[in-house]
Enzyme design. Sequence first.
Site, PDB file in Angstrom:
ATOM      1  N   GLU A   1       1.401   3.708   3.058  1.00  0.00           N
ATOM      2  CA  GLU A   1       1.842   3.212   4.120  1.00  0.00           C
ATOM      3  C   GLU A   1       3.298   3.373   4.156  1.00  0.00           C
ATOM      4  O   GLU A   1       3.885   2.002   3.662  1.00  0.00           O
ATOM      5  CB  GLU A   1       1.169   1.788   4.375  1.00  0.00           C
ATOM      6  CG  GLU A   1      -0.413   1.868   4.686  1.00  0.00           C
ATOM      7  CD  GLU A   1      -1.048   0.756   4.663  1.00  0.00           C
ATOM      8  OE1 GLU A   1      -0.323  -0.508   4.648  1.00  0.00           O
ATOM      9  OE2 GLU A   1      -2.233   0.512   4.463  1.00  0.00           O
TER      10      GLU A   1
ATOM     11  N   HIS B   1       3.351  -3.056   6.631  1.00  0.00           N
ATOM     12  CA  HIS B   1       2.139  -2.226   6.343  1.00  0.00           C
ATOM     13  C   HIS B   1       2.043  -1.134   7.438  1.00  0.00           C
ATOM     14  O   HIS B   1       3.041  -1.099   8.246  1.00  0.00           O
ATOM     15  CB  HIS B   1       0.742  -2.922   6.390  1.00  0.00           C
ATOM     16  CG  HIS B   1       0.718  -3.626   5.394  1.00  0.00           C
ATOM     17  ND1 HIS B   1      -0.394  -3.805   4.462  1.00  0.00           N
ATOM     18  CD2 HIS B   1       1.429  -4.920   4.637  1.00  0.00           C
ATOM     19  CE1 HIS B   1      -0.493  -4.799   3.487  1.00  0.00           C
ATOM     20  NE2 HIS B   1       0.732  -5.501   3.674  1.00  0.00           N
TER      21      HIS B   1
ATOM     22  N   HIS C   1       0.820  -1.061   0.015  1.00  0.00           N
ATOM     23  CA  HIS C   1      -0.098  -0.023   0.226  1.00  0.00           C
ATOM     24  C   HIS C   1       0.958   1.141   0.054  1.00  0.00           C
ATOM     25  O   HIS C   1       1.506   1.617   1.021  1.00  0.00           O
ATOM     26  CB  HIS C   1      -0.928   0.101   1.318  1.00  0.00           C
ATOM     27  CG  HIS C   1      -1.943  -1.087   1.151  1.00  0.00           C
ATOM     28  ND1 HIS C   1      -2.372  -1.916   2.347  1.00  0.00           N
ATOM     29  CD2 HIS C   1      -2.506  -1.714   0.224  1.00  0.00           C
ATOM     30  CE1 HIS C   1      -3.106  -2.602   2.276  1.00  0.00           C
ATOM     31  NE2 HIS C   1      -3.076  -2.795   0.772  1.00  0.00           N
TER      32      HIS C   1
ATOM     33  N   GLU D   1       2.058  -4.731  11.114  1.00  0.00           N
ATOM     34  CA  GLU D   1       1.333  -3.311  10.996  1.00  0.00           C
ATOM     35  C   GLU D   1       1.980  -2.272  12.046  1.00  0.00           C
ATOM     36  O   GLU D   1       2.188  -2.820  13.098  1.00  0.00           O
ATOM     37  CB  GLU D   1      -0.228  -3.319  11.493  1.00  0.00           C
ATOM     38  CG  GLU D   1      -1.163  -4.176  10.545  1.00  0.00           C
ATOM     39  CD  GLU D   1      -1.676  -3.349   9.326  1.00  0.00           C
ATOM     40  OE1 GLU D   1      -1.182  -2.238   9.186  1.00  0.00           O
ATOM     41  OE2 GLU D   1      -2.277  -3.996   8.516  1.00  0.00           O
TER      42      GLU D   1
END
Length: 624
Positions: free
Chosen positions: A233, A368, A230, A460
């Site tokens: 990110e 991410h 992404h 994350e």
Amino acid sequence: MIYQSHAVYFVCVGCVLQSGTHDGDIYDGAWCARYKDKKQWLEVDARRLTRFTGVILQGRSSIWSWDMVHTYKVQFSNDTLVWTPCMNGSKEAVFEGNQDAETPVLALFNTSTAARYIRINPQTWYQNGTEGDICLRAEVLGCALPDPNTIYAWQTEPTGSKDKLDFRHHNYEEMRKLMKRVNEECPNITRIYSIGKSYTGLKLYVMEISDNPGKHELGEPEFRYVAGMHGNEVLGRELLLNLMQYMCQEYKRGDQRIIRLVKETRIHLLPSMNPDGYEMAFKKGSELAGWALGRYSYEGIDMNHNFADLNSVMWTAIELETDRSKLINHYFPIPEMYTSEEAFVASETRAVINWMQNIPFVLGANLHGGELVVTYPYDMTRDWAPREHTPTPDESFFRWLATAYASTNRVMSNPDRRPCHNKDFLRFNNIINGADWHNVPGSMNDFSYLHTNCFEVTVELSCDKFPHASELPIEWENNRESLLVYMEQVHRGIKGVIRDRDTEAGIADAIIKVEEIDHHIRSVADGDYWRLLNPGEYRVTVTAEGYLPSSRTCWVMYDHYPTICDFNLTKVPKQRLKDILAKGGKLPKDLQLRLWQLRMRKLRATTKAINQRRAAAAKRAKRV
Ligand SMILES: *[C@@H]1O[C@H](CO)[C@@H](O)[C@H](O)[C@H]1NC(C)=O
Ligand SMILES: *[C@@H]1O[C@H](CO)[C@@H](O)[C@H](O)[C@H]1NC(C)=O
Ligand SMILES: *[C@@H]1O[C@H](CO)[C@@H](O)[C@H](O)[C@H]1NC(C)=O
Ligand SMILES: *[C@@H]1O[C@H](CO)[C@@H](O)[C@H](O)[C@H]1NC(C)=O
Ligand SMILES: *[C@@H]1O[C@H](CO)[C@@H](O)[C@H](O)[C@H]1NC(C)=O
């Protein structure tokens, strides 16, 4: 949440700017006022004297409703008792807020004001029927002021890093330059290559770090980190750029841990899987890039939903096939539908799939942002059952892997940290089964596990998808140990080489089965294999076409190196005899016996046939 730096404060409320429809709570990551009148305010404590210069506002973008503040006032205070309004000349300033729920809107103050507290005070807002709420996401801009007597100081927070790395955001050109510089500084252990191109033609560069760059070495496991799937990110990208600089520097400095890692592992770092998306987000910058801008490929594809969905293939087969022995549990082929020209697959995804097929990766992680948690497969729920834990047969090892990262990460492991959004992952020790969090068909983790030997998790990294450059040194400190510890996990479990007993040649594509784990691994081109396992005793069986199966028990210890479990396979006797006789080779003892047995059997069969024929002839003669 408050981010401090040498010169600038960025105060990010509710950890904002990047929330989304998946977060699921009624506020969906935004702040909402309890009552609907002009007296509502959101207050931010900068924890020290600050020169406030502006505010960035976003609405609430939720699956339930859109809410936004059209206009607002701002007030300042040093003590929360006396409030001074933000002025515009002689009048109280009224700022323009949002016209949609997503786009961040910047307002700069007419004159900057020094204070510790600031309030955002909505005046008009979009009413979504009678349900209309006053909701917003905000970022406050300002500079920390010198505070010699520390009267305003609340606590001192760590800001820097002792490592001398290039801490800033690198766009495509800058990233290329940095990688080139690392390669020039450490030519002996690095190599840059590209695995393909983005839609607009930007190359997907990989930095390889190994004591023999460019070559797979027998028995040496291959590892990958992938960031920026992404594009908005962005922390993972910078951390990987930090990591390559750090490993080069430390290797040259003689750091034994790094030297060992480089000698025993072939490491591949792909800092930007979606460079097109990144460039879009980078142009807007840390504060103005929103939740979605740059997330997708140029064509609008979310790459983490774009891999072939092999989970459905597997689960459908399990439902339809009654003969369990016919079911496969690994190396699922990619369905034809997915490989056809019409399939909506990003060129970036295709490039990564090729890469995954060409290099025998053992372990990886993709980085991410927007949360603080490590997720492990499966990412997709079976039967679309919502919120259902969907484990892989390697659940316990995946939990170990996720824990290896989460427990060494300085932010995640802090028991006092606040959740990013509505879900408090601290309660789960910062790890979660992907499907348990939200259902993602076609994720990279699931594809990797079902199509290749490679185990992969998602990290994350931070609440904020695009942290300010001033936060990069502290983010490196937060993640350095985790990035190293996680790579070291590639050396857990068992590994070995599967060879032909006679020729001693490695056997590719041999299947390695571990009793009670319904997921097999295959040997690669030279016959070497890696089977990630937690400590314990395992019964391991190896099969290969044209060979007799072979089993042995292998023990995995708690050490940081794998147990060597080699296998010498014996050809199926007929095949083996044929091969040796064809080459005119000398027969080993067991085969001499085997050959004798075969000849005896043949002789017996022939004798029997002759006798039968004779008996029949005798019978006929009698009748006559
Ligand atoms: C807060 O205190 C500083 C330093 O004493 C002063 O310059 C500033 O004007 C004060 N701000 C407000 C809003 O009263
Ligand atoms: C501040 O507001 C006054 C009055 O509206 C205006 O004359 C002045 O140009 C403004 N200054 C800035 C920096 O916007
Ligand atoms: C400040 O005043 C000027 C001149 O009256 C006006 O155009 C502008 O919109 C005002 N800005 C704010 C934020 O109040
Ligand atoms: C690379 O290896 C060679 C040979 O071992 C050595 O002489 C040279 O100094 C090394 N270069 C660097 C930059 O480490
Ligand atoms: C396999 O064969 C080689 C060569 O004969 C031998 O050195 C080795 O110990 C054998 N390994 C196993 C696991 O039987």
